[in-house]
Scaffold this motif. Sequence first.
Motif, PDB file in Angstrom:
ATOM      1  N   THR A  60      15.322   7.612  -4.721  1.00 29.35           N
ATOM      2  CA  THR A  60      14.634   8.684  -5.432  1.00 29.35           C
ATOM      3  C   THR A  60      13.160   8.563  -5.076  1.00 29.35           C
ATOM      4  O   THR A  60      12.583   7.479  -5.106  1.00 29.35           O
ATOM      5  CB  THR A  60      14.813   8.543  -6.950  1.00 29.35           C
ATOM      6  N   PHE A  61      12.546   9.682  -4.716  1.00 33.70           N
ATOM      7  CA  PHE A  61      11.132   9.686  -4.375  1.00 33.70           C
ATOM      8  C   PHE A  61      10.320   9.963  -5.642  1.00 33.70           C
ATOM      9  O   PHE A  61      10.572  10.953  -6.333  1.00 33.70           O
ATOM     10  CB  PHE A  61      10.838  10.746  -3.314  1.00 33.70           C
ATOM     11  N   VAL A  62       9.395   9.082  -5.938  1.00 35.42           N
ATOM     12  CA  VAL A  62       8.535   9.234  -7.111  1.00 35.42           C
ATOM     13  C   VAL A  62       7.103   9.403  -6.619  1.00 35.42           C
ATOM     14  O   VAL A  62       6.517   8.469  -6.066  1.00 35.42           O
ATOM     15  CB  VAL A  62       8.654   8.022  -8.057  1.00 35.42           C
ATOM     16  N   THR A 121       8.144   5.071  -3.926  1.00 34.56           N
ATOM     17  CA  THR A 121       6.981   5.636  -4.592  1.00 34.56           C
ATOM     18  C   THR A 121       5.980   6.110  -3.554  1.00 34.56           C
ATOM     19  O   THR A 121       5.673   5.387  -2.602  1.00 34.56           O
ATOM     20  CB  THR A 121       6.335   4.588  -5.514  1.00 34.56           C
ATOM     21  N   ILE A 122       5.484   7.307  -3.748  1.00 39.84           N
ATOM     22  CA  ILE A 122       4.503   7.893  -2.847  1.00 39.84           C
ATOM     23  C   ILE A 122       3.176   8.002  -3.588  1.00 39.84           C
ATOM     24  O   ILE A 122       3.037   8.775  -4.530  1.00 39.84           O
ATOM     25  CB  ILE A 122       4.949   9.295  -2.357  1.00 39.84           C
ATOM     26  N   GLY A 123       2.189   7.158  -3.158  1.00 33.57           N
ATOM     27  CA  GLY A 123       0.846   7.296  -3.708  1.00 33.57           C
ATOM     28  C   GLY A 123       0.110   8.380  -2.938  1.00 33.57           C
ATOM     29  O   GLY A 123       0.609   8.857  -1.914  1.00 33.57           O
ATOM     30  N   GLY A 124      -1.057   8.699  -3.373  1.00 36.44           N
ATOM     31  CA  GLY A 124      -1.926   7.971  -4.233  1.00 36.44           C
ATOM     32  C   GLY A 124      -2.425   6.667  -3.621  1.00 36.44           C
ATOM     33  O   GLY A 124      -2.089   6.261  -2.519  1.00 36.44           O
ATOM     34  N   ALA A 170       0.394  14.967  -2.370  1.00 36.52           N
ATOM     35  CA  ALA A 170       0.965  16.315  -2.414  1.00 36.52           C
ATOM     36  C   ALA A 170       1.459  16.752  -1.044  1.00 36.52           C
ATOM     37  O   ALA A 170       2.507  17.414  -0.927  1.00 36.52           O
ATOM     38  CB  ALA A 170      -0.080  17.297  -2.937  1.00 36.52           C
ATOM     39  N   ALA A 171       0.731  16.383   0.001  1.00 36.56           N
ATOM     40  CA  ALA A 171       1.148  16.758   1.355  1.00 36.56           C
ATOM     41  C   ALA A 171       2.464  16.094   1.727  1.00 36.56           C
ATOM     42  O   ALA A 171       3.358  16.733   2.298  1.00 36.56           O
ATOM     43  CB  ALA A 171       0.053  16.380   2.357  1.00 36.56           C
ATOM     44  N   ILE A 172       2.611  14.817   1.406  1.00 34.56           N
ATOM     45  CA  ILE A 172       3.871  14.117   1.695  1.00 34.56           C
ATOM     46  C   ILE A 172       5.000  14.726   0.864  1.00 34.56           C
ATOM     47  O   ILE A 172       6.118  14.934   1.361  1.00 34.56           O
ATOM     48  CB  ILE A 172       3.734  12.615   1.408  1.00 34.56           C
ATOM     49  N   ARG A 173       4.715  15.011  -0.389  1.00 30.54           N
ATOM     50  CA  ARG A 173       5.736  15.597  -1.268  1.00 30.54           C
ATOM     51  C   ARG A 173       6.346  16.854  -0.664  1.00 30.54           C
ATOM     52  O   ARG A 173       7.555  17.110  -0.801  1.00 30.54           O
ATOM     53  CB  ARG A 173       5.113  15.926  -2.624  1.00 30.54           C
ATOM     54  N   GLY A 174       5.543  17.627   0.041  1.00 29.51           N
ATOM     55  CA  GLY A 174       6.028  18.875   0.618  1.00 29.51           C
ATOM     56  C   GLY A 174       7.135  18.697   1.624  1.00 29.51           C
ATOM     57  O   GLY A 174       7.890  19.645   1.897  1.00 29.51           O
ATOM     58  N   ASP A 175       7.281  17.488   2.174  1.00 30.68           N
ATOM     59  CA  ASP A 175       8.330  17.227   3.155  1.00 30.68           C
ATOM     60  C   ASP A 175       9.462  16.365   2.604  1.00 30.68           C
ATOM     61  O   ASP A 175      10.314  15.900   3.370  1.00 30.68           O
ATOM     62  CB  ASP A 175       7.726  16.542   4.393  1.00 30.68           C
ATOM     63  N   LEU A 176       9.487  16.145   1.310  1.00 34.04           N
ATOM     64  CA  LEU A 176      10.546  15.357   0.688  1.00 34.04           C
ATOM     65  C   LEU A 176      11.602  16.279   0.090  1.00 34.04           C
ATOM     66  O   LEU A 176      11.300  17.416  -0.290  1.00 34.04           O
ATOM     67  CB  LEU A 176       9.956  14.462  -0.408  1.00 34.04           C
ATOM     68  N   PRO A 177      12.839  15.815  -0.025  1.00 33.85           N
ATOM     69  CA  PRO A 177      13.882  16.650  -0.635  1.00 33.85           C
ATOM     70  C   PRO A 177      13.604  16.876  -2.117  1.00 33.85           C
ATOM     71  O   PRO A 177      13.514  15.927  -2.897  1.00 33.85           O
ATOM     72  CB  PRO A 177      15.163  15.828  -0.422  1.00 33.85           C
TER      73      PRO A 177
END
Length: 282
Positions: free
Chosen positions: A4-6, A81-84, A27-34
């Motif tokens: 799970t990506f957090v 986990t994706i920081g940040g 936010a930029a990385i989030r755009g390419d996550l499921p």
Amino acid sequence: MPATFVVVPLWQGSVSSRAMSHADGAAAIRGDLPAAATLVVDVPVEAGESLGTGVHRYSTLRRVREATELVLDQVPDWALTIGGDCGASLAAVGHAARRGEGPLAVLWLDAHPDLNTPDSSPSGGFGGMALRAIAGEGADGLVLGEAERVAPERIVLGGARAFDDEERRYVDEHGVSTLTVEDLSDPTVVVAALEATGASRVFVHVDLDVLDPSALSGLSYPLPFGIDPPALVAVLREVVARFPLAGATIAGFAPGSPLAAEDDLPTILRLVAALTSAERAA
């Protein structure tokens, strides 16, 4: 089970002039996550107050830690986990320690050791204290408890190229395993260092400044002579093939513009793929 990506768009742990860009990077990385496998932590806009702790923006950092723990409690298996900034790893390591069985090692891949305390930090930025807090020392409310903390002898620090005096003292006195950038070029060396900790599972923290600045423009603290992306991908693939992955963080993405973020994202997504490679092979 798959990760799970957090996403934790935390910027308050950084004192860089590009600190707020860490939120843009997340936010930029989030755009390419499921989307179906992604949870997002609500990070307040305000900077926060130090409240006499010696940690800049302490009040907001503590709120974000608590909010991140609540989101992580929704994760069915393990979290990427994706920081940040690097402070995002505090709650993530605590979650990994609570959820699994057997001793946990932390592989901290970073150009900086992040082993200062509020008393020793030259900047007051929590990002530079994050690993010390994971080991159990730091400001009240921003430190892992006894049941979660990772002992220094189960920390492997890789790629660090800028030590403060207190960080060097801590490494020397507590037997923290350190690997140079050259060591990281051989994944078997990394695996051997983790095996020497006696851990049965591993948490991997990747601050993107472990990479050479020529490979990625969106770094708030670039330092020369880092590892190149293919070598880092090889290390991550070898580690997740050898050990159960208890959790992971990718932190430190601070793009200068949306266009610059687009240029950097393919490299970052290769790291995401490497960290999740074991689940695809299962």
